[in-house]
Design an enzyme around this catalytic site. Structure first.
Site: not given
Length: 478
Positions: A153-154, A177, A180, A230-231, A252-253, A286, A383, A460
């Site tokens: 979402w960020n 996806k 949400e 994400g995480s 990419e965490l 991140c 984090e 990426e």
């Protein structure tokens, strides 16, 4: 600014599917805590249909000539730029970031579509001389197959844009996806691609219970590539699921970015720009600079500049043009900031600025600066992903590198020095996939974006970005 929030849909087989007959999740404006939308959650049948269509459309899209794929991506980029003001306002409504940051993100998302449009035209192979007469040996690169892409979402524009632009340029179909909590921005990108002429079914956008959606998509034999931002815990889970199907995954965490400031640095610049970098996106970035490690001789000077700049930041609703720091994206993030600061203070940390949530409504937390943080405090290991900065002095280069590389994260790192020798050494020895020397701006469309260690693998962006969506094929013809 009084901007209405877009109606939310699923996008499957070229059709915009509403909430009728489906469970929904609420979308909340984090600056006001008001309900602004309902996002439809895909059923198992919806996901089956998305998979079926992705498999069918891949056969068409992979055979579409690169020039045509490039043309569609460029038209999508133009449409995103034309609609930038609207898309940015949607982002601020649902995610909270200041409107200027949202506009910058939308612009950079369009740049990724432009960049990878050109990359589509440069997918090549090679002819390898044979060691036998009358044999032609060719190595070609082809699209790997349908992709399952998961984004948080960020950064609801730029993160989907990185994945979509590269995968589509390579000739892959995609099931995306998004998070949400910020769905309208990703749907706006899908709308631009649809309006640009992307063949129906090449892109699907679905929402749902994350665990249920990821397990069904990744387990399907139709999906041949997974990409996730994400995480770390979720990245590990999805890696296991992808491994069961022998499917490559790009991850990419998280990060916990160290900043090394040496005695010979431009201390004021490192501090003032460090504040801007740390509190951009309300710290929900991140690659943010988090642990500021300052050589002891300039530590007091750095602290004065940093704290002064942090206290001067204007916090408020992101739609206000003068806001520099918006709300946290949700109540979970706010609670986490309160817990991390309370834990650090209880163990002896000093709060130099902020340190508390702000009066509501909205999920606001004051830009916070902590000093003398003990090593057993949670914030030294987890984090923060919020507006908390940690200041610590160091004596020698080895001390700074030891602390910078201590954690399992390896996404971003920064250093400030006027010494070419020091710059070369920290660039070589810092364990991070992206390193900024005398600057904090390290992201560009032409550069790879990715980390080391627990921060993931694969890149990426840049020329590397399209490689993960291609596979090599060797043809030997006699």
């Amino acid at each position: 600014m009084n901007t209405p929030y877009d109606t939310l849909y699923l996008f499957i087989d070229g059709k915009w599917i509403g909430t009728e007959g489906r469970a929904t999740a609420t979308v909340v404006n984090p600056a006001t805590e008001s309900l602004i939308g309902q996002v439809p959650l895909a059923t198992s049948g919806d996901l089956d249909r998305a998979l079926e269509v992705a498999g069918q459309s891949f056969e068409l899209w992979r055979r579409t000539v690169p020039a045509e794929r490039a043309s569609i991506l460029k038209r999508a980029a133009d449409l995103i730029l034309q609609r930038a003001s609207h898309i940015a306002a949607q982002m601020t409504l649902e995610e909270g970031k200041p409107i200027a940051e949202a506009m910058d993100e939308v612009t950079r998302a369009a740049e990724y579509f432009e960049w990878f449009a050109e990359s589509a035209r440069r997918i090549d192979g090679r002819v390898v001389p044979a060691n036998r007469p009358g044999v032609l040996q060719i190595v070609t690169r082809q699209a790997i197959g349908p992709v399952a892409a998961f984004t948080p979402w960020n950064f609801p524009a730029i993160t989907p844009a990185r994945k979509l632009s590269a995968a589509l340029a390579a000739g892959c179909s995609v099931i995306l996806k998004p998070g949400e909590e910020s769905p309208a921005t990703a749907l706006a990108l899908a709308r631009a691609l649809d309006d640009a002429g992307l063949p129906k079914g090449v892109l699907q956008v679905v929402f749902g219970v994350p665990d249920e959606v990821s397990s069904q998509l990744i387990a399907s034999p139709i999906i041949r590539k997974v990409t996730f931002t994400g995480s770390v815990p979720i990245g590990r889970l999805l890696s296991k699921r992808a491994a069961e199907g022998v499917k490559p995954i790009t991850l990419e965490l998280g990060g916990h970015g160290p900043v090394l400031v040496f005695d010979d640095a431009d201390v004021e610049r490192a501090a003032v720009e460090g504040v801007a970098n740390r509190f951009r996106g309300t710290g929900q970035v991140c690659i943010s600079s988090t642990r500021f490690l300052i050589q002891r001789g300039v530590y007091p000077q750095f602290v004065d500049h940093f704290v002064s700049a942090a206290r001067a930041l204007r916090v408020g609703n992101g739609l206000h043009p003068h806001t520099q720091v918006g709300p946290l994206a949700n109540l979970r993030q706010l609670a986490k900031m309160e817990e991390l600061v309370a834990d650090a203070v209880a163990k002896g940390a000093q709060v130099l600025a902020g340190g508390e949530s702000l009066p509501g409504p909205g999920f606001f937390f004051a830009p916070t600066v902590l000093a003398n943080v003990p090593m057993d405090a949670r914030v030294m290991h987890e984090e923060p992903f919020g507006p908390i900065a940690i200041l610590r002095p160091f004596d020698e280069l080895e001390d700074a590198l030891s602390e910078a590389n201590r954690l399992p994260y390896g996404l971003s790192a920064y250093a400030f020095t006027r010494s070419a020798r020091t710059a070369m050494e920290v660039g070589e020895r810092l364990e991070a996939g992206m390193i900024g020397i005398n600057q904090y701006r390290i992201v560009a469309t032409e550069l790879p974006f990715g980390g080391l260690k627990d921060s993931g693998h694969g890149s990426e962006g840049g020329t590397e970005g399209i490689e993960h969506y291609l596979t090599n094929k060797f043809i030997s013809q006699a």
